[in-house]
Design an enzyme around this catalytic site. Structure first.
Site, PDB file in Angstrom:
ATOM      1  N   PHE A  85       0.819  -1.223   0.000  1.00 31.97           N
ATOM      2  CA  PHE A  85       0.000   0.000   0.000  1.00 31.97           C
ATOM      3  C   PHE A  85       0.851   1.271   0.000  1.00 31.97           C
ATOM      4  CE2 PHE A  85      -2.711  -3.109   2.229  1.00 31.97           C
ATOM      5  CZ  PHE A  85      -3.959  -2.884   1.666  1.00 31.97           C
ATOM      6  N   THR A 137      -4.433   2.380  -8.386  1.00 32.42           N
ATOM      7  CA  THR A 137      -5.576   3.293  -8.472  1.00 32.42           C
ATOM      8  C   THR A 137      -6.184   3.298  -9.870  1.00 32.42           C
ATOM      9  OG1 THR A 137      -6.090   5.655  -8.494  1.00 32.42           O
ATOM     10  CG2 THR A 137      -3.811   5.084  -8.861  1.00 32.42           C
ATOM     11  N   ASP A 138      -7.454   3.686  -9.934  1.00 33.06           N
ATOM     12  CA  ASP A 138      -8.097   3.851 -11.248  1.00 33.06           C
ATOM     13  C   ASP A 138      -7.553   5.079 -11.993  1.00 33.06           C
ATOM     14  OD1 ASP A 138      -9.262   5.831  -9.649  1.00 33.06           O
ATOM     15  OD2 ASP A 138     -11.337   5.348 -10.204  1.00 33.06           O
ATOM     16  N   GLU A 139      -6.819   5.945 -11.264  1.00 29.61           N
ATOM     17  CA  GLU A 139      -6.354   7.190 -11.897  1.00 29.61           C
ATOM     18  C   GLU A 139      -5.319   6.927 -12.986  1.00 29.61           C
ATOM     19  OE1 GLU A 139      -5.801  10.451  -9.137  1.00 29.61           O
ATOM     20  OE2 GLU A 139      -7.144   9.503  -7.700  1.00 29.61           O
ATOM     21  N   TYR A 162       1.003  12.168  -9.573  1.00 26.35           N
ATOM     22  CA  TYR A 162       0.607  11.014  -8.755  1.00 26.35           C
ATOM     23  C   TYR A 162       0.236   9.828  -9.637  1.00 26.35           C
ATOM     24  CZ  TYR A 162      -2.603   7.946  -6.183  1.00 26.35           C
ATOM     25  OH  TYR A 162      -3.243   6.842  -5.667  1.00 26.35           O
ATOM     26  N   LYS A 166       2.057   6.128 -10.177  1.00 26.78           N
ATOM     27  CA  LYS A 166       1.382   4.843  -9.913  1.00 26.78           C
ATOM     28  C   LYS A 166       1.375   3.984 -11.182  1.00 26.78           C
ATOM     29  CE  LYS A 166      -0.406   3.623  -6.614  1.00 26.78           C
ATOM     30  NZ  LYS A 166       0.088   2.924  -5.384  1.00 26.78           N
ATOM     31  N   ASN A 192     -11.591   5.914  -2.257  1.00 33.72           N
ATOM     32  CA  ASN A 192     -12.047   5.345  -0.987  1.00 33.72           C
ATOM     33  C   ASN A 192     -12.461   6.450  -0.017  1.00 33.72           C
ATOM     34  OD1 ASN A 192     -10.254   2.314  -0.198  1.00 33.72           O
ATOM     35  ND2 ASN A 192     -10.676   3.094  -2.220  1.00 33.72           N
TER      36      ASN A 192
HETATM   37  P1  NAD Z   1      -2.089   7.250   2.741  1.00 28.42           P
HETATM   38  O1  NAD Z   1      -1.401   8.444   2.167  1.00 28.42           O
HETATM   39  O2  NAD Z   1      -3.190   7.444   3.731  1.00 28.42           O
HETATM   40  O3  NAD Z   1      -1.010   6.298   3.453  1.00 28.42           O
HETATM   41  C1  NAD Z   1       0.223   6.011   2.879  1.00 28.42           C
HETATM   42  C2  NAD Z   1       1.058   5.253   3.906  1.00 28.42           C
HETATM   43  O4  NAD Z   1       2.308   4.906   3.289  1.00 28.42           O
HETATM   44  C3  NAD Z   1       1.390   6.065   5.154  1.00 28.42           C
HETATM   45  O5  NAD Z   1       1.272   5.263   6.297  1.00 28.42           O
HETATM   46  C4  NAD Z   1       2.835   6.484   4.926  1.00 28.42           C
HETATM   47  O6  NAD Z   1       3.558   6.688   6.134  1.00 28.42           O
HETATM   48  C5  NAD Z   1       3.362   5.294   4.148  1.00 28.42           C
HETATM   49  N1  NAD Z   1       4.518   5.660   3.309  1.00 28.42           N
HETATM   50  C6  NAD Z   1       4.596   6.703   2.439  1.00 28.42           C
HETATM   51  N2  NAD Z   1       5.812   6.730   1.872  1.00 28.42           N
HETATM   52  C7  NAD Z   1       6.511   5.673   2.388  1.00 28.42           C
HETATM   53  C8  NAD Z   1       7.817   5.169   2.180  1.00 28.42           C
HETATM   54  N3  NAD Z   1       8.670   5.749   1.335  1.00 28.42           N
HETATM   55  N4  NAD Z   1       8.185   4.048   2.850  1.00 28.42           N
HETATM   56  C9  NAD Z   1       7.327   3.446   3.717  1.00 28.42           C
HETATM   57  N5  NAD Z   1       6.095   3.904   3.962  1.00 28.42           N
HETATM   58  C10 NAD Z   1       5.690   5.004   3.305  1.00 28.42           C
HETATM   59  O7  NAD Z   1      -2.574   6.421   1.488  1.00 28.42           O
HETATM   60  P2  NAD Z   1      -3.923   5.572   1.276  1.00 28.42           P
HETATM   61  O8  NAD Z   1      -5.000   6.489   0.879  1.00 28.42           O
HETATM   62  O9  NAD Z   1      -4.103   4.644   2.419  1.00 28.42           O
HETATM   63  O10 NAD Z   1      -3.517   4.729  -0.029  1.00 28.42           O
HETATM   64  C11 NAD Z   1      -2.855   3.472   0.084  1.00 28.42           C
HETATM   65  C12 NAD Z   1      -2.604   2.911  -1.293  1.00 28.42           C
HETATM   66  O11 NAD Z   1      -3.840   2.770  -1.982  1.00 28.42           O
HETATM   67  C13 NAD Z   1      -1.727   3.818  -2.169  1.00 28.42           C
HETATM   68  O12 NAD Z   1      -0.844   2.998  -2.901  1.00 28.42           O
HETATM   69  C14 NAD Z   1      -2.727   4.510  -3.091  1.00 28.42           C
HETATM   70  O13 NAD Z   1      -2.111   4.826  -4.321  1.00 28.42           O
HETATM   71  C15 NAD Z   1      -3.784   3.437  -3.237  1.00 28.42           C
HETATM   72  N6  NAD Z   1      -5.150   3.920  -3.508  1.00 28.42           N
HETATM   73  C16 NAD Z   1      -5.719   4.871  -2.705  1.00 28.42           C
HETATM   74  C17 NAD Z   1      -7.022   5.264  -2.957  1.00 28.42           C
HETATM   75  C18 NAD Z   1      -7.719   6.281  -2.082  1.00 28.42           C
HETATM   76  O14 NAD Z   1      -8.835   6.689  -2.390  1.00 28.42           O
HETATM   77  N7  NAD Z   1      -7.146   6.709  -0.967  1.00 28.42           N
HETATM   78  C19 NAD Z   1      -7.742   4.716  -4.041  1.00 28.42           C
HETATM   79  C20 NAD Z   1      -7.110   3.750  -4.838  1.00 28.42           C
HETATM   80  C21 NAD Z   1      -5.819   3.352  -4.553  1.00 28.42           C
HETATM   81  P1  TYD Z   2      -9.344  13.780  -3.533  1.00 27.69           P
HETATM   82  O1  TYD Z   2     -10.016  13.338  -2.280  1.00 27.69           O
HETATM   83  O2  TYD Z   2      -8.091  14.601  -3.430  1.00 27.69           O
HETATM   84  O3  TYD Z   2      -9.112  12.472  -4.425  1.00 27.69           O
HETATM   85  P2  TYD Z   2      -8.615  12.337  -5.983  1.00 27.69           P
HETATM   86  O4  TYD Z   2      -8.069  13.635  -6.443  1.00 27.69           O
HETATM   87  O5  TYD Z   2      -7.556  11.291  -5.876  1.00 27.69           O
HETATM   88  O6  TYD Z   2      -9.827  11.897  -6.740  1.00 27.69           O
HETATM   89  O7  TYD Z   2     -10.377  14.633  -4.382  1.00 27.69           O
HETATM   90  C1  TYD Z   2     -11.634  14.083  -4.776  1.00 27.69           C
HETATM   91  C2  TYD Z   2     -12.311  15.102  -5.676  1.00 27.69           C
HETATM   92  O8  TYD Z   2     -12.638  16.257  -4.888  1.00 27.69           O
HETATM   93  C3  TYD Z   2     -11.416  15.602  -6.794  1.00 27.69           C
HETATM   94  O9  TYD Z   2     -12.220  15.815  -7.954  1.00 27.69           O
HETATM   95  C4  TYD Z   2     -10.891  16.934  -6.283  1.00 27.69           C
HETATM   96  C5  TYD Z   2     -12.020  17.439  -5.415  1.00 27.69           C
HETATM   97  N1  TYD Z   2     -11.625  18.252  -4.244  1.00 27.69           N
HETATM   98  C6  TYD Z   2     -12.274  19.473  -4.007  1.00 27.69           C
HETATM   99  O10 TYD Z   2     -13.171  19.893  -4.764  1.00 27.69           O
HETATM  100  N2  TYD Z   2     -11.924  20.203  -2.899  1.00 27.69           N
HETATM  101  C7  TYD Z   2     -10.936  19.786  -2.037  1.00 27.69           C
HETATM  102  O11 TYD Z   2     -10.620  20.512  -1.062  1.00 27.69           O
HETATM  103  C8  TYD Z   2     -10.284  18.530  -2.299  1.00 27.69           C
HETATM  104  C9  TYD Z   2      -9.203  18.025  -1.384  1.00 27.69           C
HETATM  105  C10 TYD Z   2     -10.675  17.806  -3.404  1.00 27.69           C
END
Ligand code: NAD
Ligand code: TYD
Length: 358
Positions: A85, A137-139, A162, A166, A192
């Protein structure tokens, strides 16, 4: 019978990683988990409060890009499973400071792949059951217009630092499968939301600001669309792919729940108004919504076609958005001390840079 695994989870102190560690401790208590996390601004040991070190769980603080530390861990522990992750995960930060994204998301993934390849080929552990699951990610697929969905065969077209980082890591993972036979899998998930999400992302940021009576920043026209999935459903999908997915394959994971940002923000306001009553101004929290300058290169729409994971593995989301959003708002209301701890000096500096004010 279930196979007992020794699992290296990276980024287990972040939002999704912590939810996944909690799920594994509950559902696979016989597995040994080693959580490798650097504890960046996004990683927080409080996310795993109540998960104690012992035979089933070990925490190691290190950078996934530190080859010596990662190789030492593979030498010390009989790791047969990696669930990766760890990443820099916030698009806005990738726009203002892309270097960390290249280092961690590309360089760090490479280091982990190399360590797994060397360790597993050397120790004969690259058996039928070893797995390297890369969380993506889907991005990576870019931005959709009004029609269409991302499937596993959609061409990659990342558009932010970003998503480009990925995408690069996904390509490396696939290269290790095809070149070295490393038993890799990839999941590409949509946005998520849920407990323990850092309040720089849309939903927790809006909850936090609304509780402070601050303006609620909506980028551009607020009509960008994301496909929202409750984090618990994502974690269940990751476990399914880990145990039953086919190495070499990727699986799209989505919530079947496309929403415009402005709809998400107004729903958060309405839940808070219902839970807490109107604020002292006597006006709904919707009045705090402020349209602000758009994100650079802002992707318009993401939407997932999750047919493969549904048909092959029988996974489907269980939590609908209304229910999930209420659970999420309630979690933040009940965990204001968690929020206060993460909204520290570095967060305030980040917030000022992004939105001005304080
Ligand atoms: P997050 O930013 O909340 O957490 C990232 C974690 O990784 C943190 O605990 C951080 O300390 C650790 N980390 C960062 N750099 C590191 C390094 N160099 N070495 C060791 N640890 C490190 O992220 P998240 O939202 O939990 O996302 C987790 C994964 O899921 C990511 O790979 C992200 O691309 C993917 N993802 C996230 C979402 C979303 O909506 N949040 C959706 C799809 C995929
Ligand atoms: P975000 O939670 O940053 O996820 P991602 O960019 O990875 O999809 O943002 C979700 C959506 O919300 C994105 O279209 C950007 C928008 N957004 C705002 O409009 N205001 C905000 O303050 C943030 C953080 C995001």
């Amino acid at each position: 019978m279930q196979k007992t695994r020794t699992v290296l989870v990276t980024g287990g102190c972040g939002f999704i990683g912590a939810n996944f560690v909690r799920l594994l401790r509950a559902k696979r208590p016989e597995w040994r988990l080693i959580n490798l996390d650097k504890l960046t601004y996004a990683g927080n040991l409080n996310n795993l409060a109540g998960i104690d070190e012992g035979p089933g769980y070990r925490f190691v603080r290190a950078d996934i890009g530190d080859a010596a530390a990662v190789e030492a861990l593979f030498a010390a522990e009989p790791i047969d499973t990696v669930v990766h992750f760890a990443a820099e995960s916030h698009v806005d930060r990738s726009i203002t400071g892309p270097a960390a994204f290249i280092a961690t998301n590309i360089g760090g993934t490479f280091t982990l792949l190399e360590a797994a390849r060397k360790s597993w080929s050397g120790a004969g552990r690259q058996g039928a059951d070893s797995r390297f699951l890369h969380i993506s990610t889907d991005e990576v697929y870019g931005s959709l217009g009004e029609e269409g969905y991302f499937s596993e065969t959609t061409a990659y077209d990342p558009r932010s630092p970003y998503s480009a980082s990925k995408a690069a890591s996904d390509h490396l993972v696939n290269a290790y499968f095809h070149t070295y036979g490393l038993p890799t899998l990839i999941t590409n998930c949509s946005n998520n939301y849920g407990p323990y999400q850092f309040p720089e992302k849309l939903i927790p940021l809006i909850i936090h600001n609304a509780l402070q009576g601050r303006s609620l920043p909506v980028y551009g026209d607020g009509r960008n669309i994301r496909d929202w999935l409750y984090v618990g459903d994502h974690c269940e999908a990751v476990l399914e792919v880990l145990e039953r997915g086919v190495p070499g394959r990727s699986y799209n994971i989505g919530g079947n729940n496309e929403m415009m940002n402005i709809e998400v923000v107004t729903q958060v306001c309405d839940i808070l108004d219902r839970r807490l009553g109107l604020p002292a101004t006597g006006m709904t929290r919707r009045t705090l919504i402020t349209f602000v300058k758009d994100r650079l290169g802002h992707d318009r729409r993401y939407a997932i076609d999750a047919t493969r994971i549904r048909e092959e593995l029988g996974w489907q989301p269980q939590v609908d958005f209304e229910q999930g959003l209420e659970m999420t708002v309630d979690w933040y209301l009940a965990n204001q001390d968690w929020v206060a701890a993460v909204v520290d000096g570095s967060y305030k500096e980040y917030y000022r840079t992004m939105y001005g004010g304080n």
